[in-house]
Write a protein that holds these residues in place. Structure first.
Motif, mmCIF file in Angstrom:
data_model
loop_
_atom_site.group_PDB
_atom_site.id
_atom_site.type_symbol
_atom_site.label_atom_id
_atom_site.label_comp_id
_atom_site.label_asym_id
_atom_site.label_seq_id
_atom_site.Cartn_x
_atom_site.Cartn_y
_atom_site.Cartn_z
ATOM 1 N N ARG A 95 15.609 15.839 30.986
ATOM 2 C CA ARG A 95 15.096 16.283 32.287
ATOM 3 C C ARG A 95 16.145 17.106 33.033
ATOM 4 N NH1 ARG A 95 13.469 12.640 37.517
ATOM 5 N NH2 ARG A 95 11.989 14.090 38.454
ATOM 6 N N LYS A 149 10.374 18.937 30.961
ATOM 7 C CA LYS A 149 9.494 17.971 31.631
ATOM 8 C C LYS A 149 9.488 16.669 30.832
ATOM 9 C CE LYS A 149 7.496 20.865 34.722
ATOM 10 N NZ LYS A 149 7.454 20.650 36.167
ATOM 11 N N SER A 209 18.168 19.034 31.790
ATOM 12 C CA SER A 209 18.255 20.362 31.174
ATOM 13 C C SER A 209 17.001 21.197 31.428
ATOM 14 C CB SER A 209 18.478 20.223 29.670
ATOM 15 O OG SER A 209 17.266 19.877 29.022
ATOM 16 N N GLY A 210 16.047 20.643 32.209
ATOM 17 C CA GLY A 210 14.851 21.413 32.568
ATOM 18 C C GLY A 210 13.607 21.098 31.769
#
Length: 386
Positions: A111, A116, A113-114
């Motif tokens: 999360r 979802k 690191s982007g």
């Protein structure tokens, strides 16, 4: 909805997680036919086209000392490799199915690191280990909950969640067929039947089964006509057989391979170890006596962290002691046998008490019965479009 079919990574540990993940994949594939998915999974997931980079059995830890340490080192190594793979080739969403000790830390890293992240099955923060709430907040964009009270509890801590129902409530019929179950087990329609479920793990059997079987001997003395059935995982069959023999149970007790649902459908009453099996017994609308024993040191630790007066899931979900709980030092053979015999006496002399319990459990069953695949997939779609 995303304008492309999302790529999904998942981790499911143990058989129960594999079953949940299989249902989730059904819902996702209804939304996105041909949806690619990979990670750690089992047979149910493989049937839906899941690409298992490691089998879910790799996450199971059994044994002690050196063997335990060796397995833990392997699991840590797998998580490190999985994390590196997912960070290098990012999926649209990562779904951790149960296995919180493995998944929550991994989800937090992904999360950050982007990616979802969704966690399926809220850890039992409402029962014990409330400190996990911070881990969940860091780890999950969304939590899929199997109990109706959990989303509100999580919302109070700023965590988005959706109630998707409990899959067991869809598997177990609202009105179980006792006659058919008894026929499958070779039991007569009118004879009293006690189901004994002392747990499915080796440590549970070590601490729980002796007391259960000693209680069974006392019950047999009071009710000579009783039949007793123990559904057992194959690995524990011989051990349970020896324990029952040592308690002098003989022909009154039968150990069968698996078939726990058939046994619960067939019985009048069950003596049962606390755990998911108690919820299954409630969905089968059976009177029960819930018990648990563990190492005294573990018990002291758990008692300090316990947040509710109840331990058994049926009592937690009903918010009341609808069935007795006899735990640790209170779980004597005499107390267990007396509580079981009390239910058998109620069947004869207090049918209204049995009927009231049936109604409580039927209401519970209806509250847990939802279209889990569709609700879960819809929640994940919303996470992806947020």
């Amino acid at each position: 909805m995303p304008n492309h079919t999302p790529r999904v990574a998942m981790v499911a540990g143990e058989t129960s997680g594999d079953l949940l993940a299989g249902l989730l994949l059904d819902g996702l594939q209804d939304l996105w036919p041909g949806l690619p998915s990979g990670g750690i999974g089992g047979a149910q997931m493989a049937q839906r086209g899941f690409d298992a980079w490691w089998p879910s059995e790799k996450l199971a830890v059994h044994g002690y000392s050196f063997e335990l340490l060796r397995r833990l080192a392997e699991i840590i190594g797998i998580r490190k490799k999985l994390r590196a793979r997912l960070l290098q080739d990012k999926p649209d969403v990562f779904i951790g199915v149960d296995a919180p000790d493995f998944n929550l830390g991994l989800e937090a890293d992904l999360r950050a690191s982007g990616i979802k992240t969704v966690h399926f099955v809220c850890p039992s923060i409402w029962a014990w280990r409330a400190e996990r709430i911070e881990k969940i907040r860091r780890a999950a964009d969304h939590v899929l909950c199997i109990f109706p009270f959990e989303p509100e509890l999580l919302a109070g801590h700023g965590i988005a969640a959706t109630y998707v129902g409990h899959p067991l409530a869809g598997v177990i019929p609202l009105e179980p067929d006792r006659t058919a179950a008894r026929a499958r087990l070779g039991l007569a329609e009118g004879e009293p039947v006690l189901a004994i479920l002392p747990g499915s793990r080796s440590a549970e059997v070590q601490y729980i089964a002796p007391g259960f079987f000693q209680a069974a001997a006392l019950i047999r003395h009071a009710l000579p006509a009783i039949k007793m059935i123990v559904p057992a995982v194959p690995a524990l069959h011989e051990r349970l057989k020896r324990m029952a023999h040592d308690c002098g149970l003989g022909d009154a007790l039968t150990i069968v391979a698996g078939q726990s649902h058939t046994v619960l459908a067939a019985c009048d009453v069950t003596l049962i170890a606390s755990g998911t099996a108690t919820l299954e017994a409630a969905l089968f609308k059976r009177p029960m006596v819930i018990s648990y024993r563990m190492h005294p040191w573990s018990w002291r630790l758990m008692r300090r962290k316990q947040l509710q007066p109840w331990v058994g899931l049926p009592n937690i979900l009903c918010g009341d002691f609808v069935v007795p709980e006899l735990l640790q030092d209170a779980a004597t053979p005499q107390a267990l046998s007396a509580a079981v015999l009390d239910w058998f006496a109620a069947r004869q002399h207090q049918p209204e008490r049995i009927s009231a319990l049936h109604q409580r459990f039927a209401a519970l069953h209806h509250s847990l019965r939802r279209n889990t695949p569709q609700l879960a997939a819809d929640a994940i779609r919303k996470v992806l479009t947020a």
